[in-house]
Scaffold this active site. Structure first.
Site, mmCIF file in Angstrom:
data_model
loop_
_atom_site.group_PDB
_atom_site.id
_atom_site.type_symbol
_atom_site.label_atom_id
_atom_site.label_comp_id
_atom_site.label_asym_id
_atom_site.label_seq_id
_atom_site.Cartn_x
_atom_site.Cartn_y
_atom_site.Cartn_z
ATOM 1 C CG PHE A 22 95.373 64.210 154.771
ATOM 2 C CD1 PHE A 22 94.042 63.954 154.508
ATOM 3 C CD2 PHE A 22 95.854 64.175 155.977
ATOM 4 C CE1 PHE A 22 93.071 63.515 155.378
ATOM 5 C CE2 PHE A 22 95.018 63.479 156.872
ATOM 6 C CZ PHE A 22 93.438 63.372 156.528
ATOM 7 C CB CYS A 41 93.181 58.584 146.904
ATOM 8 S SG CYS A 41 94.677 58.073 147.965
#
Length: 464
Positions: free
Chosen positions: A164, A278
């Protein structure tokens, strides 16, 4: 209890390099080897001059310097590192497919499958295999099938441990993570493998921040987190167009809604659009999964986030053309910034690429200054789109050594990356060396509108 003494990470890119550097620095008793078949990249990771690391990321050189040569190693000897490891991280690229079924949406898993086959081929001892790449739901099952059917008696446990990280703050995101997510098989062996990875992160993170789930939930959580963040960006960008049409100020709207504790202020900066490796890839992946399961309305909902983002980039380019009297042919347009965001040299899906592409179609002459991105990368980005020949791209786009040279004699300036140094420029000096009327198109909302107008600029900011 499984004790990890040796880690191998396949893939020395944006995720593998920084993640393994932090794991090594926090676990001095574990040997961490990052492997990649790209010799040039490994050579850069091993360069004595830490400014030559292949990734620009604040704080990374210091972490690498601390552990490299002690318990952190970078190598092209892939087989040897896999064979010696107790735990193998797969951190290879999973780009969107450009061919066949799922073209333009599904994740291309060929590199992941090649990794699984390589692990199966060289492993002679039991291993925990960790998915670090962003993968579609149920990829772990494919990896498990490949590994378990080698017939060499080696036992494998597959874990999902999505990253993340936000580029530009990756080291901070690793060292003080909001949460670490680990998904594994719900069995005694699976639980043991999960605990082995939990123990590695526990070396520096409080255990309450380490979440454990089943594999499928972990894989889907990663895609969902990025989809929700991207959705916020597209939502505020949709409102930015409404603000321009009504005379409202998107900055004021964002501040007002951001003070609502249920909404919060993050990811509410209207801009020329989101980029990076992403967001788009993960949403397209989500769309493809939903479509393949027959969930048409779910797919349509998430696809709209991408449609809005593309619209914002096109709208910005069209605004430049229409404001410059409906022609930019042979006019110099200065781009400040090419990276998809500040504090990184990553250009994947950067808005600048698509805005440049549109303006080159209109025969503009573009000059770019970015403090971290080289011209060869910019040309690669444009050539990848296959809109025109490589020669035409080279003719249409040049670079400058600094912001002042970039803006000299430009009809318009487009700010496409929010680098801090752009705020500190002598804008009066820049204005004095531009043909009049002089235009600024602030795609990141980083300049003081009043100051720019007082200098004499025709200033346009998204949502203003």
């Amino acid at each position: 209890m499984t004790k990890i003494k040796n880690i191998c990470c396949i893939g020395a890119g944006y995720v593998g390099g920084p993640t393994m550097a932090v794991i090594a620095s926090k676990n001095p008793n574990i040997k961490v080897t990052v492997v990649d078949i790209n010799e040039e990249r490994i050579k850069a990771w091993n360069d004595e001059d830490l400014t030559n690391l292949p990734i620009y990321e604040p704080g990374l050189p210091e972490v690498v310097q601390k552990a490299r040569g002690q318990n952190l190693f970078f190598s092209t000897q892939v087989d040897e590192a896999i064979a010696a490891a107790d735990m193998v991280f797969i951190s290879v690229n999973t780009p969107t497919k450009t061919y066949g079924k799922g073209k333009g949406m599904a994740a291309d898993l060929k590199y992941v499958e090649l990794c699984a086959r390589q692990i199966a081929r060289v492993a002679t001892s039991d291993k925990i295999v960790v998915e670090k790449s962003t993968l579609p739901v149920r990829t772990a099952q494919a990896i498990k099938t490949i590994l378990s059917e080698t017939g060499n008696g080696v036992n494998f446990q597959i874990l999902s441990n999505p990253e993340f990280l936000a580029e530009g703050t990756a080291i901070q995101d690793l060292e003080a993570a909001d949460r670490v997510l680990i998904g594994g098989e719900q069995s005694p062996e699976g639980e043991e493998a999960i605990q082995a990875l939990v123990n590695i992160y526990k070396a520096w993170l409080p255990e309450e921040r380490i979440l454990t789930t089943n594999v499928w939930s972990s894989e889907l959580s990663k895609l969902t987190a990025n989809a929700f963040l991207a959705q916020r960006v597209s939502s505020i960008n949709a409102i930015s167009e409404l603000c321009e049409a009504t005379g409202a100020d998107v900055g004021e709207v964002a501040k007002a809604i951001g003070m609502d504790s249920r909404i919060g202020p993050k990811f509410l900066n209207a801009s020329v659009g989101f980029g990076g490796s992403c967001f788009q890839k993960d949403i397209l992946n989500l769309v493809y999964i939903a479509k393949s399961l027959g969930l048409v309305q779910v797919a349509d909902y998430w696809e709209q986030v991408i449609i809005m983002n593309d619209h914002q980039k096109n709208r910005f380019a069209e605004k430049i053309v229409s404001t410059l009297f409906n022609t930019v042919a042979d006019k110099k347009i200065a781009f400040l910034g090419w990276a998809f965001k500040k504090d990184t040299n990553d250009t994947r899906e950067s808005a600048a690429i698509y805005v440049a592409d549109k303006l080159l179609d209109e025969q503009a002459k573009i000059t770019v200054y970015d403090p971290q991105v080289k011209e060869t990368q910019m040309q690669r980005d444009l050539n990848y789109l296959k809109t025109r020949s490589e020669e035409e791209n080279q003719e249409g786009l040049a670079t400058a050594a600094d912001a002042y040279a970039c803006c000299q004699e430009a009809h318009a300036i487009a700010i496409l990356t929010e680098w801090d140094e752009f705020k500190a420029l002598d804008w009066q000096k820049i204005y004095d060396h531009m043909p009049k009327p002089a235009f600024i198109f602030d795609g990141r909302g980083i300049l003081d509108e009043k100051q720019m107008r007082n200098i004499g600029f025709n200033y346009f900011v998204i949502g203003g």
